[in-house]
Design a protein around this motif. Sequence first.
Motif, PDB file in Angstrom:
ATOM      1  N   THR A   1       0.594  -1.398   0.369  1.00  0.00           N
ATOM      2  CA  THR A   1       0.042  -0.078  -0.075  1.00  0.00           C
ATOM      3  C   THR A   1       0.934   1.399   0.498  1.00  0.00           C
ATOM      4  O   THR A   1       1.428   1.586   0.711  1.00  0.00           O
ATOM      5  N   LEU A   2       0.494   1.900  -0.874  1.00  0.00           N
ATOM      6  CA  LEU A   2       1.278   3.500  -1.115  1.00  0.00           C
ATOM      7  C   LEU A   2       1.086   3.945  -1.208  1.00  0.00           C
ATOM      8  O   LEU A   2       0.057   4.681  -2.245  1.00  0.00           O
ATOM      9  N   PRO A   3       1.720   5.394  -0.675  1.00  0.00           N
ATOM     10  CA  PRO A   3       0.996   6.712  -0.390  1.00  0.00           C
ATOM     11  C   PRO A   3       1.266   7.463  -1.606  1.00  0.00           C
ATOM     12  O   PRO A   3       1.648   6.704  -2.296  1.00  0.00           O
ATOM     13  N   SER A   4       0.011   8.285  -2.303  1.00  0.00           N
ATOM     14  CA  SER A   4      -0.006   8.677  -3.421  1.00  0.00           C
ATOM     15  C   SER A   4       0.700   9.771  -3.882  1.00  0.00           C
ATOM     16  O   SER A   4       1.100   9.763  -4.622  1.00  0.00           O
ATOM     17  N   ARG A   5       1.364  10.462  -3.082  1.00  0.00           N
ATOM     18  CA  ARG A   5       2.800  10.987  -3.258  1.00  0.00           C
ATOM     19  C   ARG A   5       4.008  10.234  -3.683  1.00  0.00           C
ATOM     20  O   ARG A   5       4.645  10.679  -3.874  1.00  0.00           O
ATOM     21  N   CYS A   6       3.639   8.855  -3.763  1.00  0.00           N
ATOM     22  CA  CYS A   6       5.121   8.344  -4.155  1.00  0.00           C
ATOM     23  C   CYS A   6       4.592   7.714  -5.399  1.00  0.00           C
ATOM     24  O   CYS A   6       5.847   7.234  -6.443  1.00  0.00           O
ATOM     25  N   LEU A   7       3.724   8.355  -5.945  1.00  0.00           N
ATOM     26  CA  LEU A   7       3.621   7.494  -7.285  1.00  0.00           C
ATOM     27  C   LEU A   7       3.316   9.143  -8.927  1.00  0.00           C
ATOM     28  O   LEU A   7       3.418   9.763  -8.152  1.00  0.00           O
ATOM     29  N   GLN A   8       4.115   8.787  -9.364  1.00  0.00           N
ATOM     30  CA  GLN A   8       4.125   9.659 -10.721  1.00  0.00           C
ATOM     31  C   GLN A   8       2.802  10.072 -10.761  1.00  0.00           C
ATOM     32  O   GLN A   8       2.447  11.236 -11.355  1.00  0.00           O
ATOM     33  N   HIS A   9       1.871   8.447 -11.184  1.00  0.00           N
ATOM     34  CA  HIS A   9       0.570   9.701 -11.579  1.00  0.00           C
ATOM     35  C   HIS A   9      -0.190   8.660 -10.335  1.00  0.00           C
ATOM     36  O   HIS A   9      -0.010   7.110 -10.463  1.00  0.00           O
ATOM     37  N   MET A  10      -1.559   9.478 -10.164  1.00  0.00           N
ATOM     38  CA  MET A  10      -2.374   7.973  -9.024  1.00  0.00           C
ATOM     39  C   MET A  10      -3.643   8.009  -9.585  1.00  0.00           C
ATOM     40  O   MET A  10      -4.285   9.325 -10.222  1.00  0.00           O
ATOM     41  N   PRO A  11      -4.008   6.489 -10.295  1.00  0.00           N
ATOM     42  CA  PRO A  11      -4.989   6.537 -10.900  1.00  0.00           C
ATOM     43  C   PRO A  11      -6.336   6.977 -10.214  1.00  0.00           C
ATOM     44  O   PRO A  11      -6.491   6.210  -8.894  1.00  0.00           O
ATOM     45  N   LYS A  12      -7.517   7.645 -10.184  1.00  0.00           N
ATOM     46  CA  LYS A  12      -8.744   7.694  -9.779  1.00  0.00           C
ATOM     47  C   LYS A  12      -9.678   6.185  -9.891  1.00  0.00           C
ATOM     48  O   LYS A  12     -10.622   6.507  -9.265  1.00  0.00           O
ATOM     49  N   ARG A  13      -9.599   5.174 -10.910  1.00  0.00           N
ATOM     50  CA  ARG A  13     -10.530   4.032 -10.755  1.00  0.00           C
ATOM     51  C   ARG A  13      -9.607   3.181 -10.850  1.00  0.00           C
ATOM     52  O   ARG A  13      -8.794   3.032 -10.442  1.00  0.00           O
ATOM     53  N   SER A  14     -10.205   2.223 -10.805  1.00  0.00           N
ATOM     54  CA  SER A  14      -9.440   0.456  -9.920  1.00  0.00           C
ATOM     55  C   SER A  14      -9.235   0.780 -11.353  1.00  0.00           C
ATOM     56  O   SER A  14     -10.046   0.151 -12.512  1.00  0.00           O
ATOM     57  N   VAL A  15      -7.976  -0.185 -11.649  1.00  0.00           N
ATOM     58  CA  VAL A  15      -7.376  -0.952 -11.976  1.00  0.00           C
ATOM     59  C   VAL A  15      -6.787  -2.303 -12.097  1.00  0.00           C
ATOM     60  O   VAL A  15      -6.281  -2.375 -11.004  1.00  0.00           O
ATOM     61  N   THR A  16      -7.276  -3.535 -12.856  1.00  0.00           N
ATOM     62  CA  THR A  16      -6.506  -4.466 -13.045  1.00  0.00           C
ATOM     63  C   THR A  16      -5.647  -5.275 -14.766  1.00  0.00           C
ATOM     64  O   THR A  16      -6.610  -4.560 -14.861  1.00  0.00           O
ATOM     65  N   ASP A  17      -4.412  -4.811 -14.631  1.00  0.00           N
ATOM     66  CA  ASP A  17      -3.981  -5.701 -15.375  1.00  0.00           C
ATOM     67  C   ASP A  17      -3.908  -7.200 -15.228  1.00  0.00           C
ATOM     68  O   ASP A  17      -3.901  -8.076 -14.827  1.00  0.00           O
ATOM     69  N   ILE A  18      -4.624  -7.520 -16.361  1.00  0.00           N
ATOM     70  CA  ILE A  18      -4.720  -9.003 -17.199  1.00  0.00           C
ATOM     71  C   ILE A  18      -3.627  -9.826 -17.094  1.00  0.00           C
ATOM     72  O   ILE A  18      -3.405 -10.938 -16.376  1.00  0.00           O
ATOM     73  N   GLN A  19      -2.867  -9.955 -18.035  1.00  0.00           N
ATOM     74  CA  GLN A  19      -1.520 -10.228 -17.881  1.00  0.00           C
ATOM     75  C   GLN A  19      -0.914 -10.139 -16.444  1.00  0.00           C
ATOM     76  O   GLN A  19      -0.421 -11.379 -16.071  1.00  0.00           O
ATOM     77  N   ARG A  20      -0.969  -9.515 -16.427  1.00  0.00           N
ATOM     78  CA  ARG A  20       0.570  -9.616 -14.597  1.00  0.00           C
ATOM     79  C   ARG A  20      -0.641 -10.148 -13.315  1.00  0.00           C
ATOM     80  O   ARG A  20      -0.796 -10.969 -12.582  1.00  0.00           O
ATOM     81  N   LYS A  21      -1.766 -10.045 -13.655  1.00  0.00           N
ATOM     82  CA  LYS A  21      -2.958 -10.162 -12.206  1.00  0.00           C
ATOM     83  C   LYS A  21      -2.380  -9.437 -11.027  1.00  0.00           C
ATOM     84  O   LYS A  21      -2.755 -10.287 -10.337  1.00  0.00           O
ATOM     85  N   VAL A  22      -2.591  -7.996 -11.356  1.00  0.00           N
ATOM     86  CA  VAL A  22      -2.357  -7.321 -10.658  1.00  0.00           C
ATOM     87  C   VAL A  22      -3.311  -6.657 -10.485  1.00  0.00           C
ATOM     88  O   VAL A  22      -3.674  -5.883 -11.731  1.00  0.00           O
ATOM     89  N   VAL A  23      -3.763  -6.223  -9.160  1.00  0.00           N
ATOM     90  CA  VAL A  23      -4.946  -5.095  -8.837  1.00  0.00           C
ATOM     91  C   VAL A  23      -4.743  -3.816  -8.704  1.00  0.00           C
ATOM     92  O   VAL A  23      -3.054  -3.825  -7.687  1.00  0.00           O
ATOM     93  N   PHE A  24      -4.962  -2.704  -8.713  1.00  0.00           N
ATOM     94  CA  PHE A  24      -4.466  -1.702  -8.442  1.00  0.00           C
ATOM     95  C   PHE A  24      -5.779  -0.738  -8.427  1.00  0.00           C
ATOM     96  O   PHE A  24      -7.198  -0.051  -9.282  1.00  0.00           O
ATOM     97  N   ALA A  25      -5.813  -0.433  -6.771  1.00  0.00           N
ATOM     98  CA  ALA A  25      -7.087   0.100  -6.242  1.00  0.00           C
ATOM     99  C   ALA A  25      -7.143   1.147  -4.915  1.00  0.00           C
ATOM    100  O   ALA A  25      -6.132   1.611  -4.054  1.00  0.00           O
ATOM    101  N   PRO A  26      -7.714   2.818  -5.234  1.00  0.00           N
ATOM    102  CA  PRO A  26      -7.422   3.809  -4.610  1.00  0.00           C
ATOM    103  C   PRO A  26      -7.667   3.422  -3.500  1.00  0.00           C
ATOM    104  O   PRO A  26      -9.079   3.414  -3.444  1.00  0.00           O
TER     105      PRO A  26
END
Length: 398
Positions: free
Chosen positions: A277-302
């Motif tokens: 779990t990373l603070p938004s300040r650690c990211l160059q771009h903070m997503p507003k939507r929930s994103v899933t990378d189906i190839q990596r099988k990794v989810v990103f949830a703000p």
Amino acid sequence: MKIAVIGGGIIGLTTARELTLAGHDVTLIEQASQVGQATSYANGAQLSYAYVQPLANPATFLAIPHYLFSAHSPLRFSPSLDWRQWAWCLEFLWACRPGQSDRATFALLQIANLSRKAFDQWHTAGQDIHYQANGKLVIYPSADSLAGAQKQLDLQRQHGSEQTLLSKAECLEIEPALAPYRDHFAGGVWTPGECVADCYRVCQQLAHELSAAGVAIQTQQTVSRLQSRADGVLLQMGQHEQRYDHVVLSAGHQTVHLAQQLGHYLPIYPLKGYSITLPSRCLQHMPKRSVTDIQRKVVFAPIGDQLRIAGMAELCGADRSIPTTRIETLYEATDALFGIRTRPQDDARWAGLRPATPTGLPIIRQLSQRVSVNAGHGALGFTLAFGAARMLAGLLKA
């Protein structure tokens, strides 16, 4: 009835809530010092009501050779001498058949639809659970994978799922934070009705409400023995015993061992996953939507001002260790999609054992007149919890 619910994760807590609403005298028993400390603690945070395709599907079956021999595979298998692991794997391979996968998808959508209604009835604006109805975008690496996604969309639409296949440009319009990854995906599936929330905070909120309603929450209690008798179920915890009219087993993968004491085999095995779990300040771009990378099988949830990154599935028994290589995989995925500005001193790294069945369908049924099971929800535990609890409570009314 006087009912004991064994397990203080999201499944046990929602089950205790529904049984309390039905008028039963409920006790919740949890072996940790607080509720929500295990698999519910730092999961993927997605409430994925419309996108419920089980892991056991034809695409996974065809990709198994690649997964087994790839150093960066999101799926891993560590063979053991445990016969349950091998039995689970054989059942999983059989469940990858197209017809079975489609039937499982339909059944999961029904539970998910009920869960959405039950969650919405419970949720209020004043709850501090980092809830957002921000939609979900699943991105695919190639035109071929997008074509496969279209087939899944057509299947899920038969049960009312509102989803749209998007081009790469349309994906970037919905989630501009994906700009650093624009050259590595072909398009995606957009589901506007999906949500995110902090599962641990939901657990804490439920525990607070249950205590206020008179539910006894017994923490740091391990059930060492169950005995079903004519006058009820006897639970032994340490040096003392307690009798209940009915017991519900919702203890994650440990449900298997509890049921075994009563002579029942349950095809549930832990699928280990990881998160940071990373603070938004650690990211160059903070997503507003929930994103899933189906190839990596990794989810990103703000969630709040942080990004929860979770993924992978390992069949390695009850091992809760957190290898640095797996955490690095999550960092690499985050950097590829959104760019990492800096790493925090504490990334809240976590590993959880998701109790999964080979088909992906949870076990919600009575084992006997006095014992029921609500377990085996896999990676969809948070999504299905409120609906599964309502189904379990309904069984005890019959």
